[in-house]
Design a protein around this motif. Structure first.
Motif, PDB file in Angstrom:
ATOM      1  N   PRO A   1       0.828  -1.213   0.000  1.00  0.00           N
ATOM      2  CA  PRO A   1       0.000   0.000   0.000  1.00  0.00           C
ATOM      3  C   PRO A   1       0.861   1.261   0.000  1.00  0.00           C
ATOM      4  O   PRO A   1       1.927   1.284   0.610  1.00  0.00           O
ATOM      5  CB  PRO A   1      -0.787  -0.130   1.302  1.00  0.00           C
ATOM      6  CG  PRO A   1       0.108  -0.928   2.196  1.00  0.00           C
ATOM      7  CD  PRO A   1       0.858  -1.873   1.318  1.00  0.00           C
ATOM      8  N   SER A   2       0.392   2.273  -0.679  1.00  0.00           N
ATOM      9  CA  SER A   2       1.096   3.547  -0.724  1.00  0.00           C
ATOM     10  C   SER A   2       0.112   4.616  -1.164  1.00  0.00           C
ATOM     11  O   SER A   2      -1.036   4.308  -1.526  1.00  0.00           O
ATOM     12  CB  SER A   2       2.276   3.478  -1.709  1.00  0.00           C
ATOM     13  OG  SER A   2       1.811   3.386  -3.046  1.00  0.00           O
ATOM     14  N   ASP A   3       0.566   5.858  -1.163  1.00  0.00           N
ATOM     15  CA  ASP A   3      -0.328   6.922  -1.610  1.00  0.00           C
ATOM     16  C   ASP A   3      -0.474   6.933  -3.123  1.00  0.00           C
ATOM     17  O   ASP A   3      -1.288   7.672  -3.661  1.00  0.00           O
ATOM     18  CB  ASP A   3       0.162   8.284  -1.111  1.00  0.00           C
ATOM     19  CG  ASP A   3       1.587   8.605  -1.555  1.00  0.00           C
ATOM     20  OD1 ASP A   3       2.219   7.750  -2.215  1.00  0.00           O
ATOM     21  OD2 ASP A   3       2.071   9.706  -1.244  1.00  0.00           O
ATOM     22  N   ARG A   4       0.305   6.084  -3.810  1.00  0.00           N
ATOM     23  CA  ARG A   4       0.242   6.024  -5.276  1.00  0.00           C
ATOM     24  C   ARG A   4      -0.537   4.818  -5.785  1.00  0.00           C
ATOM     25  O   ARG A   4      -1.013   4.822  -6.924  1.00  0.00           O
ATOM     26  CB  ARG A   4       1.659   5.995  -5.860  1.00  0.00           C
ATOM     27  CG  ARG A   4       2.467   7.257  -5.606  1.00  0.00           C
ATOM     28  CD  ARG A   4       3.888   7.089  -6.106  1.00  0.00           C
ATOM     29  NE  ARG A   4       4.594   6.036  -5.370  1.00  0.00           N
ATOM     30  CZ  ARG A   4       5.756   5.515  -5.744  1.00  0.00           C
ATOM     31  NH1 ARG A   4       6.345   5.927  -6.859  1.00  0.00           N
ATOM     32  NH2 ARG A   4       6.333   4.569  -5.022  1.00  0.00           N
ATOM     33  N   VAL A   5      -0.648   3.768  -4.984  1.00  0.00           N
ATOM     34  CA  VAL A   5      -1.289   2.531  -5.430  1.00  0.00           C
ATOM     35  C   VAL A   5      -2.325   2.101  -4.390  1.00  0.00           C
ATOM     36  O   VAL A   5      -2.012   1.988  -3.197  1.00  0.00           O
ATOM     37  CB  VAL A   5      -0.264   1.407  -5.644  1.00  0.00           C
ATOM     38  CG1 VAL A   5      -0.961   0.105  -6.032  1.00  0.00           C
ATOM     39  CG2 VAL A   5       0.747   1.800  -6.717  1.00  0.00           C
ATOM     40  N   THR A   6      -3.554   1.859  -4.854  1.00  0.00           N
ATOM     41  CA  THR A   6      -4.634   1.403  -3.990  1.00  0.00           C
ATOM     42  C   THR A   6      -5.302   0.188  -4.642  1.00  0.00           C
ATOM     43  O   THR A   6      -4.981  -0.175  -5.779  1.00  0.00           O
ATOM     44  CB  THR A   6      -5.680   2.515  -3.773  1.00  0.00           C
ATOM     45  OG1 THR A   6      -6.301   2.825  -5.035  1.00  0.00           O
ATOM     46  CG2 THR A   6      -5.030   3.768  -3.199  1.00  0.00           C
ATOM     47  N   ARG A   7      -6.254  -0.400  -3.924  1.00  0.00           N
ATOM     48  CA  ARG A   7      -7.055  -1.474  -4.498  1.00  0.00           C
ATOM     49  C   ARG A   7      -8.271  -0.879  -5.212  1.00  0.00           C
ATOM     50  O   ARG A   7      -8.791   0.165  -4.814  1.00  0.00           O
ATOM     51  CB  ARG A   7      -7.528  -2.423  -3.412  1.00  0.00           C
ATOM     52  CG  ARG A   7      -6.502  -3.460  -2.981  1.00  0.00           C
ATOM     53  CD  ARG A   7      -7.003  -4.187  -1.760  1.00  0.00           C
ATOM     54  NE  ARG A   7      -6.306  -5.454  -1.549  1.00  0.00           N
ATOM     55  CZ  ARG A   7      -6.368  -6.154  -0.423  1.00  0.00           C
ATOM     56  NH1 ARG A   7      -7.097  -5.697   0.587  1.00  0.00           N
ATOM     57  NH2 ARG A   7      -5.726  -7.285  -0.291  1.00  0.00           N
TER      58      ARG A   7
END
Length: 330
Positions: free
Chosen positions: A193-199
């Motif tokens: 998880p990161s601020d650039r990639v979500t589900r």
């Protein structure tokens, strides 16, 4: 007889590796040598070198091998050591403006292996249950965590799909950088998880449970195959192996039930098992043909609609070969 068995590192098969479950009977035991390998390494080795006599195989690849007829080197057992609800495995770039499956139409979607079961199931589920035409995205292939010049194993790309190949960067990084909009994967990317990639789905378990309640399907990713020449020479091995895998899975469940020393890192291991069985109405990991016929039929339908296969196979044909009557009665 000494039988070599190759499997992924999973609790459902570990009793075979540690000797708690034996193949054969006390009167006629079968000597086995079990190797537990990382999943993709196992598949890459087996599909090239055919190392093991009995082996876990990617289910979609096995069905594709069926089109080779007598050239298919394996006979399948209705044993499915790996299952997964893959709606939790769709990741999106946080800035791509994607909030529903329909938003993936026309977008660039990464997929490490086009014919992997995870991608086959996702293309079918997202079309049938969320209205995303399987051919609407642009699919981008490459290595998940490292740039990959070639394929994991030989691929066929049906002409109705738009496919791009990226060998210069990992799909995980391309997703974080916004060069692809989404990713279908069997393994979560390192950039999440990161601020650039979500589900894609904020609460994937709710979506997956809803899918199960509508269909009764817990999608299988793999099955177990036996080399055809061994099965034909010793057909009694087929029921012996089936029973051994069944007994190993039963022991794996018993291990989860035993709270003396937790066999996993889940603090509420027993409660998780009970909740899963309650939500799914009994055994979440059914073995045998009867309990899985509808599931296998659905996968065959998805493979045909992907045009990864052309023949109209029945579920019974997937388990054709020595001891077929026994397998279809399971």
């Amino acid at each position: 007889m000494t039988l070599t068995i190759g499997l992924s590192r999973m609790d459902r098969v570990r009793p075979l590796a540690d000797g708690r479950v034996r193949v054969g009977s006390p009167e006629t035991p079968v000597d086995v040598e079990v190797s537990l390998l990382p999943t993709q390494a196992l598949f890459n080795q087996q599909l090239v070198d055919h190392t093991f006599d009995c082996v876990e195989l990617p289910i979609a690849t096995f069905v594709r091998l069926m089109e080779e007829g007598d050239e298919n080197p394996y006979v399948a057992l209705p044993v499915f050591p790996s299952r997964h609800f893959r709606l939790s495995c769709v990741f999106v770039n946080a800035d791509a403006g994607i909030s529903s499956p329909a938003d993936l139409a026309g977008r660039r979607v990464g997929v490490p292996v086009f014919d992997m079961a995870a991608a086959v199931w996702l293309r079918g589920i997202l079309q049938d249950h969320y209205g995303l035409d399987r051919v609407a995205p642009v699919y981008v292939t490459g290595g998940l965590e490292q740039a990959r010049a070639g394929e994991e194993h030989p691929q066929f790309y049906p002409p109705q799909f738009t496919v791009e190949r990226r060998g210069d960067a990992s799909l995980a990084q391309l997703l974080a950088d916004g060069e692809i909009d989404a990713l279908y994967t069997a393994r979560a990317p390192s950039t999440w998880p990161s601020d650039r990639v979500t589900r894609l789905f904020e609460r994937p378990q709710e979506e997956e449970l809803g899918y199960f309640r509508r269909t009764g399907i817990f999608p299988p990713m793999h099955l177990v195959g036996v080399k055809r020449h061994i099965a034909e020479a010793s057909p009694e091995l087929i029921p012996q192996l089936y029973r051994a895998f069944r007994d190993a899975q039963d022991l794996a469940r018993a291990d989860l039930w035993d709270s003396t020393a937790l066999s996993t890192m889940l603090p509420w291991q027993l409660e998780s098992l009970r909740e899963s069985e309650d939500l799914m109405g009994g055994d979440p990991w059914p073995m045998g043909f009867a309990a899985n016929r509808h599931t296998v039929a659905t996968l065959l339908d998805y493979l045909r609609r992907d045009r990864l296969i052309e023949q109209d196979f029945s579920p019974e044909e997937v388990f054709a070969g020595p001891a077929q009557d026994f397998l279809l009665a399971t």
